[in-house]
Structure formats: C-alpha cells, structure tokens
Motif scaffolding. Structure first.
Motif, PDB file in Angstrom:
ATOM      1  N   GLU A   1     -39.263  36.917  25.357  1.00 24.14           N
ATOM      2  CA  GLU A   1     -40.457  36.635  25.142  1.00 24.14           C
ATOM      3  C   GLU A   1     -40.936  35.521  24.071  1.00 24.14           C
ATOM      4  O   GLU A   1     -42.031  35.014  24.403  1.00 24.14           O
ATOM      5  CB  GLU A   1     -41.093  38.101  24.624  1.00 24.14           C
ATOM      6  N   ALA A   2     -40.234  35.270  22.944  1.00 21.49           N
ATOM      7  CA  ALA A   2     -40.542  34.353  22.023  1.00 21.49           C
ATOM      8  C   ALA A   2     -40.385  32.992  22.769  1.00 21.49           C
ATOM      9  O   ALA A   2     -41.256  32.038  22.578  1.00 21.49           O
ATOM     10  CB  ALA A   2     -39.347  34.429  21.051  1.00 21.49           C
ATOM     11  N   SER A   3     -39.488  33.002  23.588  1.00 18.17           N
ATOM     12  CA  SER A   3     -39.255  31.464  24.410  1.00 18.17           C
ATOM     13  C   SER A   3     -40.583  31.254  25.433  1.00 18.17           C
ATOM     14  O   SER A   3     -40.927  30.258  25.526  1.00 18.17           O
ATOM     15  CB  SER A   3     -37.837  31.556  25.488  1.00 18.17           C
ATOM     16  N   LEU A   4     -40.925  32.377  26.086  1.00 16.74           N
ATOM     17  CA  LEU A   4     -42.048  32.265  27.032  1.00 16.74           C
ATOM     18  C   LEU A   4     -43.359  31.796  26.348  1.00 16.74           C
ATOM     19  O   LEU A   4     -44.321  31.246  26.595  1.00 16.74           O
ATOM     20  CB  LEU A   4     -42.122  33.516  27.871  1.00 16.74           C
ATOM     21  N   LEU A   5     -43.362  32.828  25.018  1.00 19.04           N
ATOM     22  CA  LEU A   5     -44.746  32.496  24.418  1.00 19.04           C
ATOM     23  C   LEU A   5     -44.729  30.968  23.805  1.00 19.04           C
ATOM     24  O   LEU A   5     -45.924  30.294  23.415  1.00 19.04           O
ATOM     25  CB  LEU A   5     -44.708  33.444  23.301  1.00 19.04           C
ATOM     26  N   SER A   6     -43.654  30.359  23.640  1.00 18.60           N
ATOM     27  CA  SER A   6     -43.726  28.941  22.890  1.00 18.60           C
ATOM     28  C   SER A   6     -43.539  27.730  23.986  1.00 18.60           C
ATOM     29  O   SER A   6     -43.592  26.637  23.825  1.00 18.60           O
ATOM     30  CB  SER A   6     -42.366  28.798  22.120  1.00 18.60           C
ATOM     31  N   TYR A   7     -43.174  28.408  25.378  1.00 16.35           N
ATOM     32  CA  TYR A   7     -43.047  27.308  26.441  1.00 16.35           C
ATOM     33  C   TYR A   7     -44.054  26.647  26.741  1.00 16.35           C
ATOM     34  O   TYR A   7     -45.264  27.182  26.940  1.00 16.35           O
ATOM     35  CB  TYR A   7     -42.600  28.093  27.798  1.00 16.35           C
ATOM     36  N   ARG A   8     -44.123  25.339  27.118  1.00 16.19           N
ATOM     37  CA  ARG A   8     -45.379  24.387  27.498  1.00 16.19           C
ATOM     38  C   ARG A   8     -45.053  23.981  29.015  1.00 16.19           C
ATOM     39  O   ARG A   8     -43.915  23.387  29.247  1.00 16.19           O
ATOM     40  CB  ARG A   8     -45.359  23.285  26.246  1.00 16.19           C
ATOM     41  N   LEU A   9     -46.138  24.079  29.501  1.00 18.40           N
ATOM     42  CA  LEU A   9     -46.063  23.723  31.173  1.00 18.40           C
ATOM     43  C   LEU A   9     -45.855  22.125  31.160  1.00 18.40           C
ATOM     44  O   LEU A   9     -46.549  21.435  30.589  1.00 18.40           O
ATOM     45  CB  LEU A   9     -47.253  24.136  31.795  1.00 18.40           C
ATOM     46  N   LYS A  10     -44.873  21.856  32.003  1.00 12.46           N
ATOM     47  CA  LYS A  10     -44.688  20.353  32.267  1.00 12.46           C
ATOM     48  C   LYS A  10     -45.558  19.713  33.132  1.00 12.46           C
ATOM     49  O   LYS A  10     -45.893  18.691  33.061  1.00 12.46           O
ATOM     50  CB  LYS A  10     -43.193  20.097  32.787  1.00 12.46           C
ATOM     51  N   ASN A  11     -46.013  20.424  34.081  1.00 17.54           N
ATOM     52  CA  ASN A  11     -46.987  19.807  35.262  1.00 17.54           C
ATOM     53  C   ASN A  11     -48.390  20.010  34.929  1.00 17.54           C
ATOM     54  O   ASN A  11     -49.447  19.956  35.745  1.00 17.54           O
ATOM     55  CB  ASN A  11     -46.854  20.329  36.563  1.00 17.54           C
TER      56      ASN A  11
ATOM     57  N   PRO B   1     -49.728  25.196  27.028  1.00 16.03           N
ATOM     58  CA  PRO B   1     -49.037  26.271  26.700  1.00 16.03           C
ATOM     59  C   PRO B   1     -49.173  27.435  27.906  1.00 16.03           C
ATOM     60  O   PRO B   1     -50.125  27.572  28.483  1.00 16.03           O
ATOM     61  CB  PRO B   1     -49.440  26.912  25.512  1.00 16.03           C
ATOM     62  N   LEU B   2     -47.970  27.801  28.031  1.00 17.01           N
ATOM     63  CA  LEU B   2     -48.109  28.841  29.400  1.00 17.01           C
ATOM     64  C   LEU B   2     -48.885  30.301  28.962  1.00 17.01           C
ATOM     65  O   LEU B   2     -49.699  30.421  29.951  1.00 17.01           O
ATOM     66  CB  LEU B   2     -46.319  29.449  29.508  1.00 17.01           C
ATOM     67  N   VAL B   3     -49.163  30.431  27.645  1.00 17.38           N
ATOM     68  CA  VAL B   3     -49.906  31.716  27.263  1.00 17.38           C
ATOM     69  C   VAL B   3     -51.219  31.579  27.638  1.00 17.38           C
ATOM     70  O   VAL B   3     -51.978  32.256  28.137  1.00 17.38           O
ATOM     71  CB  VAL B   3     -49.418  32.038  25.898  1.00 17.38           C
ATOM     72  N   ASP B   4     -51.679  30.052  27.499  1.00 20.25           N
ATOM     73  CA  ASP B   4     -53.035  29.577  27.814  1.00 20.25           C
ATOM     74  C   ASP B   4     -53.362  29.941  29.222  1.00 20.25           C
ATOM     75  O   ASP B   4     -54.483  30.558  29.446  1.00 20.25           O
ATOM     76  CB  ASP B   4     -53.239  28.298  27.431  1.00 20.25           C
ATOM     77  N   HIS B   5     -52.353  29.527  30.049  1.00 20.13           N
ATOM     78  CA  HIS B   5     -52.707  29.658  31.613  1.00 20.13           C
ATOM     79  C   HIS B   5     -52.848  31.051  32.049  1.00 20.13           C
ATOM     80  O   HIS B   5     -53.190  31.438  32.847  1.00 20.13           O
ATOM     81  CB  HIS B   5     -51.821  28.700  32.372  1.00 20.13           C
ATOM     82  N   LEU B   6     -52.019  31.856  31.291  1.00 21.44           N
ATOM     83  CA  LEU B   6     -51.836  33.430  31.510  1.00 21.44           C
ATOM     84  C   LEU B   6     -52.947  34.001  31.040  1.00 21.44           C
ATOM     85  O   LEU B   6     -52.954  35.404  31.368  1.00 21.44           O
ATOM     86  CB  LEU B   6     -50.624  33.855  31.248  1.00 21.44           C
ATOM     87  N   SER B   7     -53.791  33.546  30.040  1.00 23.48           N
ATOM     88  CA  SER B   7     -54.911  34.359  29.514  1.00 23.48           C
ATOM     89  C   SER B   7     -56.175  34.433  30.137  1.00 23.48           C
ATOM     90  O   SER B   7     -56.334  33.366  31.089  1.00 23.48           O
ATOM     91  CB  SER B   7     -55.295  33.510  27.906  1.00 23.48           C
TER      92      SER B   7
ATOM     93  N   SER C   1     -45.471  39.618  27.918  1.00 25.66           N
ATOM     94  CA  SER C   1     -44.628  40.950  27.562  1.00 25.66           C
ATOM     95  C   SER C   1     -44.286  41.536  28.531  1.00 25.66           C
ATOM     96  O   SER C   1     -43.362  42.220  28.841  1.00 25.66           O
ATOM     97  CB  SER C   1     -45.627  41.759  26.435  1.00 25.66           C
ATOM     98  N   LEU C   2     -45.206  41.871  29.693  1.00 23.58           N
ATOM     99  CA  LEU C   2     -45.173  42.564  30.886  1.00 23.58           C
ATOM    100  C   LEU C   2     -44.201  41.940  31.712  1.00 23.58           C
ATOM    101  O   LEU C   2     -43.140  42.339  32.285  1.00 23.58           O
ATOM    102  CB  LEU C   2     -46.386  42.545  31.645  1.00 23.58           C
ATOM    103  N   ILE C   3     -44.138  40.468  31.635  1.00 20.85           N
ATOM    104  CA  ILE C   3     -43.200  39.576  32.387  1.00 20.85           C
ATOM    105  C   ILE C   3     -41.834  39.789  31.740  1.00 20.85           C
ATOM    106  O   ILE C   3     -40.640  39.828  32.381  1.00 20.85           O
ATOM    107  CB  ILE C   3     -43.729  38.245  32.448  1.00 20.85           C
ATOM    108  N   THR C   4     -41.627  39.731  30.610  1.00 18.67           N
ATOM    109  CA  THR C   4     -40.384  39.847  29.784  1.00 18.67           C
ATOM    110  C   THR C   4     -39.800  41.355  30.292  1.00 18.67           C
ATOM    111  O   THR C   4     -38.590  41.388  30.451  1.00 18.67           O
ATOM    112  CB  THR C   4     -40.586  39.804  28.411  1.00 18.67           C
ATOM    113  N   ASP C   5     -40.559  42.313  30.195  1.00 20.15           N
ATOM    114  CA  ASP C   5     -40.212  43.609  30.476  1.00 20.15           C
ATOM    115  C   ASP C   5     -39.612  43.586  32.063  1.00 20.15           C
ATOM    116  O   ASP C   5     -38.436  44.518  32.404  1.00 20.15           O
ATOM    117  CB  ASP C   5     -41.409  44.699  30.287  1.00 20.15           C
ATOM    118  N   TRP C   6     -40.435  43.009  32.757  1.00 22.10           N
ATOM    119  CA  TRP C   6     -39.780  43.081  34.063  1.00 22.10           C
ATOM    120  C   TRP C   6     -38.423  42.425  34.125  1.00 22.10           C
ATOM    121  O   TRP C   6     -37.504  42.714  34.923  1.00 22.10           O
ATOM    122  CB  TRP C   6     -40.757  42.402  35.064  1.00 22.10           C
TER     123      TRP C   6
END
Length: 117
Positions: A63-73, A83-89, A103-108
C-alpha cells in the motif's frame, strides 16, 4: 543384493531404473517409500518457510508503495510524473477516494498472494 529390488535416489529425485555407474546411493524398495515421504515432508516444510509470516505487514508495504508511485506515462506541463493516487481519486475531491481505492487494490493483491501460496 538383488538389483531388481534396488532404487537409486539422488537429492529427493528418484529413478526407477538402477544405474551401474555407481553414482548416487542405493536403497531397497522398502526404504524407497520412507525416503519419498521424507522428501515430500521436507518440500512441504520449505513451502511453509517460503510463505510470508505476516500478511498484514506485506500489505502495508504494498500500500505504501502504491501510494508513493508516480505514473511514468502521465506527466504535467512541468514534466513531473503524476501520482497514481491522484488518478484514482474522484475529480474535484481530495485524494481520500484514491487512497481508499489503493487500499482496496492492496487487499485484493494480498488476498491473491495468500490464495496462491
């Protein structure tokens, strides 16, 4: 000993045809099953040891890794990765909805890992 009652083994890999080359060890068929059972027990134990002992901690890292991930494209006008979190908001809101989605993706992901371990 009668060679027809011998089985060659080598590191838990069994061959049904005896070899005359002298490589490996020779055991009787009576011992063969015991060795095979012991190898299966050891393989199962290795599998247990390879499993993460704390799925929650692994989920926290994912989860921490996904929260800090920045989209390359996807980059902004300044060339900064989004940030990935921005695109999912949800547009026009805070990043809370994106954080919840992560959080839901991480649980999955953790659930899949547990199912396939």
């Amino acid at each position: 000993m009668n060679e027809s009652k011998l089985v060659r083994y080598d590191h838990c890999s069994f061959a049904n045809v005896p070899s005359a080359d002298g490589a490996g060890d020779w055991v009787t068929h009576a011992d063969y099953k015991a060795l095979e059972d012991e190898c299966e027990r050891l393989r199962a134990r290795v599998g247990e040891l390879a499993r993460p002992s704390n799925w929650e901690a692994m989920g926290d890292v994912i989860e921490a890794s996904l929260l800090s991930y920045r989209l390359k494209n996807f980059v902004d006008d300044d060339g900064e990765s989004a940030p990935l979190v921005d695109h999912l908001s949800t547009p026009g809101t805070t990043i809370d909805t994106g954080s919840k989605e992560i959080s839901l993706i991480t649980d999955w992901i953790v659930g899949d890992l547990m199912d396939h371990s």
